[in-house]
Design an enzyme around this catalytic site. Structure first.
Site, PDB file in Angstrom:
ATOM      1  N   TYR A 164       0.828  -1.212   0.000  1.00 44.66           N
ATOM      2  CA  TYR A 164       0.000   0.000   0.000  1.00 44.66           C
ATOM      3  C   TYR A 164       0.864   1.265   0.000  1.00 44.66           C
ATOM      4  CZ  TYR A 164      -2.979   3.790   1.545  1.00 44.66           C
ATOM      5  OH  TYR A 164      -3.623   4.999   1.636  1.00 44.66           O
ATOM      6  N   HIS A 194      -3.580  16.207  -3.009  1.00 42.40           N
ATOM      7  CA  HIS A 194      -3.942  16.371  -1.601  1.00 42.40           C
ATOM      8  C   HIS A 194      -3.706  17.792  -1.091  1.00 42.40           C
ATOM      9  CE1 HIS A 194      -4.418  12.139  -1.827  1.00 42.40           C
ATOM     10  NE2 HIS A 194      -4.355  11.890  -0.537  1.00 42.40           N
ATOM     11  N   ASN A 307       1.863  11.922   5.718  1.00 40.87           N
ATOM     12  CA  ASN A 307       1.015  11.057   6.533  1.00 40.87           C
ATOM     13  C   ASN A 307       1.387  11.160   8.009  1.00 40.87           C
ATOM     14  OD1 ASN A 307       0.001   7.550   6.311  1.00 40.87           O
ATOM     15  ND2 ASN A 307      -1.161   9.380   6.740  1.00 40.87           N
ATOM     16  N   TYR A 395     -15.725  33.211  46.333  1.00 37.77           N
ATOM     17  CA  TYR A 395     -15.073  32.031  45.746  1.00 37.77           C
ATOM     18  C   TYR A 395     -13.979  32.398  44.744  1.00 37.77           C
ATOM     19  CZ  TYR A 395     -18.933  29.155  47.585  1.00 37.77           C
ATOM     20  OH  TYR A 395     -19.830  28.515  48.394  1.00 37.77           O
ATOM     21  N   ARG A 398     -11.115  33.032  47.173  1.00 34.71           N
ATOM     22  CA  ARG A 398     -10.842  31.971  48.134  1.00 34.71           C
ATOM     23  C   ARG A 398     -10.524  30.638  47.464  1.00 34.71           C
ATOM     24  NH1 ARG A 398     -15.645  29.719  51.567  1.00 34.71           N
ATOM     25  NH2 ARG A 398     -16.494  31.714  50.878  1.00 34.71           N
ATOM     26  N   PHE A 444      -1.741   7.090  12.241  1.00 34.01           N
ATOM     27  CA  PHE A 444      -2.021   8.429  11.715  1.00 34.01           C
ATOM     28  C   PHE A 444      -3.254   9.053  12.338  1.00 34.01           C
ATOM     29  CE2 PHE A 444      -3.766   5.152   8.860  1.00 34.01           C
ATOM     30  CZ  PHE A 444      -5.122   5.355   9.099  1.00 34.01           C
ATOM     31  N   GLU A 529     -12.105   5.830   5.120  1.00 38.79           N
ATOM     32  CA  GLU A 529     -11.695   6.521   6.345  1.00 38.79           C
ATOM     33  C   GLU A 529     -12.983   6.957   7.049  1.00 38.79           C
ATOM     34  OE1 GLU A 529      -9.226   9.444   4.527  1.00 38.79           O
ATOM     35  OE2 GLU A 529      -7.848   7.928   3.759  1.00 38.79           O
TER      36      GLU A 529
END
Length: 657
Positions: A164, A194, A307, A395, A398, A444, A529
């Protein structure tokens, strides 16, 4: 023959010059002439003679005199910009410099190096690399690991094994086998296709962090990149040549594909690139100006470059470091507010926190004691109300150890995850040289840093939420016993009225930003994905939350110092007086209303640069030495001695500390 690279209306032109006695004006006219020549409509100009323009350096943006000879005004191969009269006011004008570039206007090439091995980078190191404090080199061990993993890839290609991303397509095309003759084209196509992000480009600091972190991951030796290519990437980093990386487009699985692809695109000489010398220009010109050549990708190297989770994690490193800085300083700012509001220190008693010993809580209470202990640092303000009938405070005063404390512990938790992530291999497939094979997996996936940074935003936001309430107490005369909105002649003057509104607006905005992005997931890549982390947005919004926290605390710091003015001639403790003096060195007291935004920005800058921490930290550490037994464990969020070694701030011997 000298050559200059000239930016005209978004285009870059290489202009050779046969005579160095020619002038800057000639260079501008020649660049415009070439621009007009390349346009079908002549760029909208009748001729170059009708064009009025300015010429300026891309580095520093200094304007150049048209009559100066080129040999005097410019260096060979320098980048300049021609700004056509009227263009700068147009919405279509694209400057050569990115947002925030003023931080690089005084950039000096670093002399020191950080040796990367893929295993020992710290968040502090990465932030310093982003600031341009260091260059990068590899350790010998890292070089050997990179070479070993590349041998596995070469073997796969030679034997035509189906693996791959090396000999197949990507994502849905994982079953498509690619011919050996097209394996290099496969990697280039991957990077080009990409590179599909949108939005503003990362500022130089963040792009440097992104590039440095990708180098660190590649140095681990599980990516299959060649040592030759990795060294080319390092040369690009060391020259501060930074690709155009849009901030939006990653879903955080399979890694930060879009931003890392834009990063790789610049490395192969395509797209835009920036350097302190050139500003924005075509990547091939920027590389050439620094004596560098575009990278020629070998099999698997495009995938090796894109990647991983480095976009999420590099921004996460900045978020963690800024969160740590503002959390420390929040204790100092709150201590000053408590003094102004004449609060009690009883809530910070050691025994109270020993019976609920969360590390952050114990440490914050200690810091309050170290700054407010009237026996150690006499405070005239504290003495003025020592015998008042007030039993306990609100508060927001404190409960600072309990509220600030969990923020400190949150930061420590997130920092641990981010530190692990920046030294992790996040490729797919992974190359295991010891086994002589590649293995596909899911390292990834950005869920770890995504969840952690969502948590960080939620935690750090609370510092702003409680700070805004303390600002309200300072401004409200029924709660503070001070003039309304901390100004004399109220009505004629409005004082801190709208500064408090700004703080409230930032806190409200943070409430929306704190919604976790990592609870969302959308299936992508044709359901290959089918679960993603949305970590890119988690990182970006965490930084926005932290910036808002810094700004709210800057307003509180100014308000507390203004409150001190109404308590004079009484003085607070020595360390808090030092903080007051620091603020007054950049912001004068309010006698009457004035333009307030610059003062808020000045105080914000003090916090970003950790100046408030620097002046108070020596006193905190001195107190620690005197009051914390060696056997007692100290919180990991505590101030360390290492800080003292790094900073020159010292306590004058004459001071009673």
């Amino acid at each position: 023959m000298p050559r200059y690279t000239v930016h005209v209306r978004g285009e870059w032109l290489a202009v050779p010059c046969q005579d160095a006695q020619l002038t800057v004006g000639w260079l501008g006219r020649e660049a415009v002439r070439r621009y007009i020549k390349n346009k079908p409509d002549n760029g909208g100009f009748a001729s170059v003679d009708n064009v009025s323009f300015l010429v300026r350096r891309c580095k520093g943006l200094g304007l150049l005199d048209h009559e100066d000879p080129l040999e005097v005004a410019l260096e060979d191969n320098e980048f300049v910009e021609v700004v056509i009269e009227g263009d700068a006011m147009s919405s279509d004008f694209i400057p050569s410099q990115p947002e925030g570039v003023y931080l690089y206007s005084k950039y000096r090439e670093p002399e020191k190096y950080i040796a990367l091995d893929g295993d020992s980078l710290t968040t502090e190191d990465l932030v310093n690399l982003g600031k341009g404090h260091y260059k990068i080199k590899l350790t010998p061990t890292a070089e050997k690991k990179v070479q070993n993993s590349r041998e596995v890839i070469e073997s796969i290609v030679k034997e035509k094994t189906v693996v791959y991303g090396i000999t197949t397509g990507f994502g849905k095309f994982a079953r498509t086998v690619i011919p050996v003759s097209k394996l290099e084209e496969l990697q280039v196509n991957l990077v080009r296709s990409h590179s599909s992000g949108v939005g503003k480009p990362l500022i130089p600091e963040r792009c440097r962090m992104l590039l440095a972190l990708r180098i660190n991951v590649l140095a681990k030796g599980y990516s299959g990149i060649s040592l030759e290519t990795l060294k080319q990437v390092i040369e690009v980093f060391n020259a501060s040549c930074l690709p155009y990386v849009p901030e939006k487009g990653t879903v955080g699985a399979s890694g930060d594909l879009a931003p890392l692809s834009h990063l790789a695109l610049g490395l192969i000489g395509e797209g835009k690139m920036w350097s302190p010398k050139s500003g924005w220009a075509d990547a091939k010109y920027v590389l050439a100006a620094h004596g560098l050549k575009p990278i020629v990708l070998k099999p698997k190297e495009g995938l090796a470059l894109i990647n991983g989770t480095q976009m999420i994690t590099s921004l996460g490193c900045e978020a963690v470091e800024r969160a740590s800085a503002i959390a420390r300083q929040a204790d100092i700012v709150a201590s000053l507010t408590l003094e102004v509001l004449k609060g009690t220190t009883k809530a910070f008693d050691t025994d109270i926190h020993a019976v609920r010993p969360h590390r952050g809580q114990v440490e914050v209470a200690f810091r309050f004691r170290s700054l407010l202990d009237s026996d150690h640092h006499p405070s005239e303000i504290a003495e003025s109300h020592r015998f008042c009938d007030r039993v306990q405070d609100a508060y927001t005063l404190r409960c600072c150890p309990q509220i600030h404390g969990v923020v400190n512990d949150t930061i420590a938790f997130v920092k641990n995850i981010i530190t692990t992530e920046i030294n992790s291999a996040t490729d797919n497939p992974m190359v295991f040289a010891s086994r002589g094979e590649t293995v596909s997996g899911g390292n990834f996936h950005g869920e770890y840093p995504a969840k952690a940074l969502d948590y960080l935003a939620i935690g750090v936001h609370e510092l702003a939420a409680i700070s805004e309430r303390r600002i309200e107490r300072l401004c409200n005369p029924s709660l503070s016993e001070l003039p309304a909105f901390l100004v004399a002649e109220g009505g004629l003057n409005s004082g801190f009225m709208i500064a408090h509104c700004t703080a409230a607006a930032l806190v409200s905005e943070n409430k929306a930003l704190c919604h976790p992005s990592s609870v969302d997931s959308l299936s992508t890549s044709a359901a290959t994905e089918d679960h993603v982390s949305m970590g890119g947005w988690a990182a970006r919004k965490a930084l926005r939350v932290i910036e808002h926290v810094e700004q709210v605390l800057a307003i509180e710091l100014l308000a507390a110092c203004q409150g001190i003015e109404f308590l004079r001639p009484l003085k607070t403790t020595t360390p808090l007086e030092k903080v007051y003096d620091l603020v007054r060195s950049v912001v004068r007291p309010w006698i009457k209303d004035r333009f307030m935004a610059p003062d808020i920005e000045a105080a914000h800058r003090l916090l970003i640069e950790q100046k408030v921490w620097e002046v108070a930290a020596p006193y905190i550490e001195k107190y620690r030495m005197e009051h914390v037994p060696e056997s007692r464990p100290v919180s990991p969020t505590a101030f360390s001695l290492e800080f003292l070694h790094k900073k020159s701030t010292k306590i004058p011997e004459s001071e009673d500390v």
